[in-house]
Design a protein around this motif. Sequence first.
Motif, short mmCIF file in Angstrom:
data_model
loop_
_atom_site.label_atom_id
_atom_site.label_comp_id
_atom_site.label_asym_id
_atom_site.label_seq_id
_atom_site.Cartn_x
_atom_site.Cartn_y
_atom_site.Cartn_z
N THR A 47 113.26 138.86 14.89
CA THR A 47 113.11 138.96 16.34
C THR A 47 112.34 137.73 16.80
O THR A 47 111.33 137.36 16.18
N ASP A 101 111.05 144.34 12.20
CA ASP A 101 110.28 145.07 13.23
C ASP A 101 108.78 145.05 13.00
O ASP A 101 108.05 145.85 13.59
N ALA A 157 117.05 139.90 18.81
CA ALA A 157 116.89 140.46 17.47
C ALA A 157 118.22 140.36 16.74
O ALA A 157 119.28 140.61 17.34
#
Lengths: 276, 254
Positions: free
Chosen positions: B139, B195, B121
């Motif tokens: 990510t 995320d 990430a």
Amino acid sequence: MAGLAESEQDAAEAPPPVPHVLRHRLSTRIWHWSNAIAVFTLLMSGLMIFNAHPRLYWGQYGANWDRAWLLIGSDDTRGYLQIGDRRWDTTGVLGRWEDGQGRIQRRAFPHWATIPSTYNLALARRWHLSFAWLFAFGLLGFMARAFWNGHVRRDLSFTRAEIAPSAIWRDVKDHLKLCFDHGGGYNVLQKASYVGVIFMLLPLMILTGLTMSPGMDAAWPWLLDLFGGRQSARSIHFIAAAALVLFIAVHLLLVVLAGPLRGIAGMITGRVRARG
Amino acid sequence: MSGIVSRRRLLTGAALGAGGLLGGCDRLGESPAFRKILFSADAMNRHAQRLITDRHALAREFETADLSPFFRGNGTQNPQGADYRAHAAENFARWRLEIRGLVARPLSLTMAQIRSMPARAQITRHDCVEGWSAIGKWTGVPLHRLLDLAGLRESARYLVFRCADEMGGGIAYYESIDLIDAFHPQTILAWALNDRILPIRNGAPLRLRVERQLGYKHAKYVQAIDAVASLDGIGLGKGGFWEDRAQYEWYAGI
């Protein structure tokens, strides 16, 4: 111009009737003209690159949904320049203008100010990123030569006498009276502007330009800290370019007022007739 | 008097000269010989940057507080091909990434397999060639892991990314990078942004992150990676969709 240069050559063979003085060394002359070409190309291709995203931001990031401190845009009928919360109508010049064929275009800078004249980001980048080499290494070469041959020490550094407030004030008054007869050397305002441009403004253009490169940011991350982020660097690049345009405008105006033929011939041949 | 006339003449001459110069720039920009000079800066910039940059020098990584409030999409933002629509409708459950060409073991990986691999990430800045920047958290799987699995052959020099989005003329987007960037620790195939599962606008289900170059190198909607020895046979030979059609630089580190 050709006639003048030729008569100068003739004068070199026979003793000149009027005494000539060496005004600019060869390295200065070569750099002056190569830099003039580089700067105009960079300015105009830079305006085309700006046209691809005519908004400026402060900080590390900035895109369409973020607050721009400067933007050039258009609505249905008008073009405008917006700085902060103030907006100026710039229809015809910025944001909305007619191209050479009379068609309405809604780009930021008009066709007569950009390279190429029709929208082409890729080609503008090719111009910009190749002439940047001429600009940067020309400057570097000139600086090295100017330190080496004493140009900086002799002609561009300030004497204690000329930075006295009274002396500066006298020089300001001379400029306002359009009196440019100041012996052989540069006057204090001239020195200040040349030193400011050569040692501050032009290096600032190069460093802020490098900060916009993602590859350079990885190599030299201090660039981001120096300017407060890539978008700040882009803004400073633009402001410094505007300052450079202002310098060029004043420079050309003063050359015209002080005698353009003498000035231009001097920068080509290196010599000027001593004033009688 | 003569002084005034010559000054006026000079100014007229300068104005005409400037006008001619500007038209001349357009013509120069179209001349093949001059273009060769202009375009040679691409390789100069690449060599110069590679000379002063550590091969593994990292792009700056930022903090969560630095994230752009909105990460804009650009280029294709919603591919219209029937295959892609079908994949999107089932959340890319049957999407596969192929790694092929000059590799010892060609791979065909599902998204589930890719998401289960060790991920990296990174909060990085995305720079568009147009001039804007956005900071996002990406990510994904480091590309070098996939290349190690597939076993790159000695003759491989470039990776070509094959994308699902069709551009003008029905040609699917493609891009390429060399092995210096392919094995760079921050070069990942990202499947999440901030995320969350990567949005279609930003290249779902997989996009390349090659952090030291401009946005058009970051291929979206990646379906296959071809390891090749040369870019000559790829598209029109310049290594990417925009490189072939709009004359963008192949090396986009600047």
